[in-house]
Design a protein around this motif. Structure first.
Motif, PDB file in Angstrom:
ATOM      1  N   ALA A 119      -6.257  -2.770   4.914  1.00  0.00           N
ATOM      2  CA  ALA A 119      -5.172  -3.672   5.320  1.00  0.00           C
ATOM      3  C   ALA A 119      -5.690  -4.740   6.275  1.00  0.00           C
ATOM      4  O   ALA A 119      -5.299  -5.917   6.188  1.00  0.00           O
ATOM      5  CB  ALA A 119      -4.040  -2.873   5.963  1.00  0.00           C
ATOM      6  N   TYR A 173      -2.024   5.552   9.715  1.00  0.00           N
ATOM      7  CA  TYR A 173      -1.434   4.212   9.635  1.00  0.00           C
ATOM      8  C   TYR A 173      -0.174   4.223  10.497  1.00  0.00           C
ATOM      9  O   TYR A 173       0.942   4.138   9.996  1.00  0.00           O
ATOM     10  CB  TYR A 173      -1.097   3.863   8.184  1.00  0.00           C
ATOM     11  N   ASN A 179       4.686   4.912   4.476  1.00  0.00           N
ATOM     12  CA  ASN A 179       4.241   6.260   4.829  1.00  0.00           C
ATOM     13  C   ASN A 179       5.263   7.266   4.321  1.00  0.00           C
ATOM     14  O   ASN A 179       6.473   7.043   4.422  1.00  0.00           O
ATOM     15  CB  ASN A 179       4.099   6.409   6.346  1.00  0.00           C
ATOM     16  N   LEU A 200       0.843  -1.189   0.000  1.00  0.00           N
ATOM     17  CA  LEU A 200       0.000   0.000   0.000  1.00  0.00           C
ATOM     18  C   LEU A 200       0.882   1.243   0.000  1.00  0.00           C
ATOM     19  O   LEU A 200       1.778   1.376   0.833  1.00  0.00           O
ATOM     20  CB  LEU A 200      -0.903   0.027   1.234  1.00  0.00           C
ATOM     21  N   LYS A 250       3.120  -1.513   3.958  1.00  0.00           N
ATOM     22  CA  LYS A 250       2.668  -0.120   3.793  1.00  0.00           C
ATOM     23  C   LYS A 250       3.850   0.823   3.886  1.00  0.00           C
ATOM     24  O   LYS A 250       4.767   0.612   4.684  1.00  0.00           O
ATOM     25  CB  LYS A 250       1.641   0.228   4.889  1.00  0.00           C
ATOM     26  N   ASP A 259       0.166  10.564   6.481  1.00  0.00           N
ATOM     27  CA  ASP A 259       0.094   9.117   6.248  1.00  0.00           C
ATOM     28  C   ASP A 259       0.256   8.368   7.566  1.00  0.00           C
ATOM     29  O   ASP A 259      -0.467   7.399   7.845  1.00  0.00           O
ATOM     30  CB  ASP A 259       1.201   8.679   5.282  1.00  0.00           C
ATOM     31  N   PHE A 315      -7.352   3.052   4.182  1.00  0.00           N
ATOM     32  CA  PHE A 315      -6.297   2.083   3.883  1.00  0.00           C
ATOM     33  C   PHE A 315      -5.984   1.216   5.100  1.00  0.00           C
ATOM     34  O   PHE A 315      -5.599   0.053   4.959  1.00  0.00           O
ATOM     35  CB  PHE A 315      -5.045   2.798   3.369  1.00  0.00           C
ATOM     36  N   ARG A 316      -6.101   1.776   6.291  1.00  0.00           N
ATOM     37  CA  ARG A 316      -5.893   0.974   7.497  1.00  0.00           C
ATOM     38  C   ARG A 316      -6.955  -0.123   7.587  1.00  0.00           C
ATOM     39  O   ARG A 316      -6.649  -1.282   7.906  1.00  0.00           O
ATOM     40  CB  ARG A 316      -5.969   1.879   8.734  1.00  0.00           C
ATOM     41  N   ALA A 372       4.195  -0.003   9.441  1.00  0.00           N
ATOM     42  CA  ALA A 372       4.469   0.612   8.140  1.00  0.00           C
ATOM     43  C   ALA A 372       5.919   1.067   8.066  1.00  0.00           C
ATOM     44  O   ALA A 372       6.567   1.324   9.085  1.00  0.00           O
ATOM     45  CB  ALA A 372       3.538   1.790   7.895  1.00  0.00           C
TER      46      ALA A 372
END
Length: 458
Positions: free
Chosen positions: A29, A52, A43, A16, A41, A48, A25-26, A56
């Motif tokens: 996932a 998240y 960031n 991601l 992921k 971001d 997106f969290r 990440a």
């Protein structure tokens, strides 16, 4: 979107990049891991990280090192597909190039083609990068399926505004930790102010334009052409049209209208509701009104009810806005001035804009073609849900089938759909994109041209 079994994601390795502002997106996932996928992921800034914060990679490198970093990550973690939101963002455009080179699939999320009840997901890219066929004959041969019931989403503005304010605040605060990052729009605390300004402007416009809807649906019924504007930072304007800005599009349309439209016709320019706090074209439109002596024939409106305007208008002129799709659903003539997935013979007016003003009355989209096109568009690209409002978990869950289908789709080739490169002389290049793409080509290859870009999504 048509079903594919989420079980097909078992063991797949998914990366991601940047998602929509907020927790989508969290949540995605979480759903992917529940389907036994391996999720990674990256960031890029404090915004971001806010949505998240754990599990990440925080990438703090120089933009010029991004292609090599991503290429190494794709290889080391044996990534099967890269998922992102906003495929015209500089980091994401480079990511598409790198993913293609390494045979990794790419899936792009975006706001819905059909709104407000859908969001978009496509393999490779959306809008001008979409793999959707652009030939009417393709759709005429499809079976005509009955439409499926849609979950009503309603307005998501206040949720999107909240997530955006939080995102930009966190990005501004976290800038010392991500000092090399360059966003597609300014990352400052002051970016929260336009969302606050948008609220009081909405009240102001409601008062100022309280009689406007009555005027347009009565005295000007079937006598005005509608121009629904896109956001001033919409990537589709620069990336998939010949216009470098919304302002240039306005000038182009007003000039053509003044020179070629019937004397009894009016032109109504409608501001994008999400751009209300960021931009105002009153001075530009006022100058054009005086320059072409249009007087009351040129109107500028804001929060008028779009479906009502579509019912009362004579025709619509767009760059490539999804408002054009809404106009087609009202069986109205539409002229597209950029690249749009729905711009094809039988659906939209194919002649030049100068001819549209006089010929719109005799043109109507083919309703059968539109039904087949819309059904296929929903089946292949749309997810009934929202990135921002209540029901985010349901949207993330529904997205699994789309991601599963993209993972197992053959090939990663680019769409043969037309894409317009700006013909404007002396076009300025995006310094941000050039920074990210500076090392994207293999050694010994000529540098890839850097195109101007900006993105619609925060």
């Amino acid at each position: 979107m048509s079903a594919a079994r989420p079980e097909a994601l078992r063991g797949k390795r998914i990366l991601l990049l940047q998602g929509p502002v907020g927790p989508f997106f969290r949540r995605l996932a979480k759903e992917l891991r529940a389907a036994d996928a391996e999720v990674h992921k990256i960031n890029f800034n404090g915004g971001d990280w806010l949505f998240y914060p754990t599990g990440a990679i925080s990438w703090r490198g120089h933009p010029g090192d991004w292609p090599q970093f991503l290429a190494r990550l794709l290889q080391e973690r044996r990534i099967d597909i890269v998922l992102l939101f906003g495929d015209c963002r500089p980091i994401h455009r480079v990511a598409r190039t790198v993913a293609q080179r390494h045979g990794v699939k790419l899936g792009a999320f975006e706001e819905g083609y059909i709104r407000p009840n859908f969001v978009t997901f496509e393999q490779f890219g959306v809008n001008g990068f979409s793999l959707m066929p652009r030939q009417a004959q393709f759709y005429r041969h499809l079976p005509c399926r009955p439409g499926k019931a849609e979950r009503e989403i309603g307005s998501t503005f206040r949720y999107a505004a909240l997530w955006s304010v939080l995102y930009y605040a966190a990005a501004a605060i976290g800038r010392p930790w991500f000092s090399h990052y360059r966003h597609h729009r300014p990352l400052r605390l002051s970016e929260a102010f336009p969302w606050l300004r948008s609220a009081w402007r909405k009240a102001l416009y409601r008062f100022r334009e309280r009689a406007m809807l009555g005027l347009l649906t009565n005295a000007l019924h079937r006598k005005f052409y509608l121009v629904p504007l896109q956001m001033s930072l919409d990537s589709q304007v620069r990336q998939h049209s010949d216009f470098r800005s919304v302002g240039r599009f306005i000038r182009h349309v007003v000039r053509s209208f003044a020179e070629r439209a019937p004397a009894d016709a009016s032109l109504v320019i409608k501001h994008h509701p999400l751009d209300r706090g960021f931009h105002d074209y009153s001075r530009l439109i006022g100058r054009l009104r005086a320059q072409f002596r249009l007087g009351a024939r040129l109107l500028y409106v804001h929060d008028q009810h779009l479906p009502t305007l579509l019912e009362s208008m004579r025709g619509a002129v767009v760059i490539n806005s999804t408002a054009g799709l809404s106009a087609l659903s009202h069986n109205a003539p539409v002229k597209v001035c950029g690249v749009a997935i729905y711009d094809m013979g039988g659906l939209t007016f194919q002649g030049p804009l100068d001819d549209f003003w006089l010929e719109a009355d005799s043109f109507r989209p083919d309703p059968d073609l539109f039904r087949r096109f819309r059904a296929h568009l929903i089946e292949r690209t749309q997810i009934n849900g929202s990135f921002y409002a209540r029901g985010i978990d349901a949207t993330a869950s529904a997205a699994l089938a789309s991601v599963a289908r993209a993972v197992h789709a053959p090939g990663t080739q680019r769409s043969a759909a037309p894409e317009r490169a700006s013909s404007a002389p002396g076009q300025s290049e995006s310094a941000t994109l050039c920074m990210y793409a500076s090392h994207a080509m293999p050694a010994g290859s000529p540098p890839a041209p850097c195109e101007s870009t900006s993105c619609s999504s925060a």
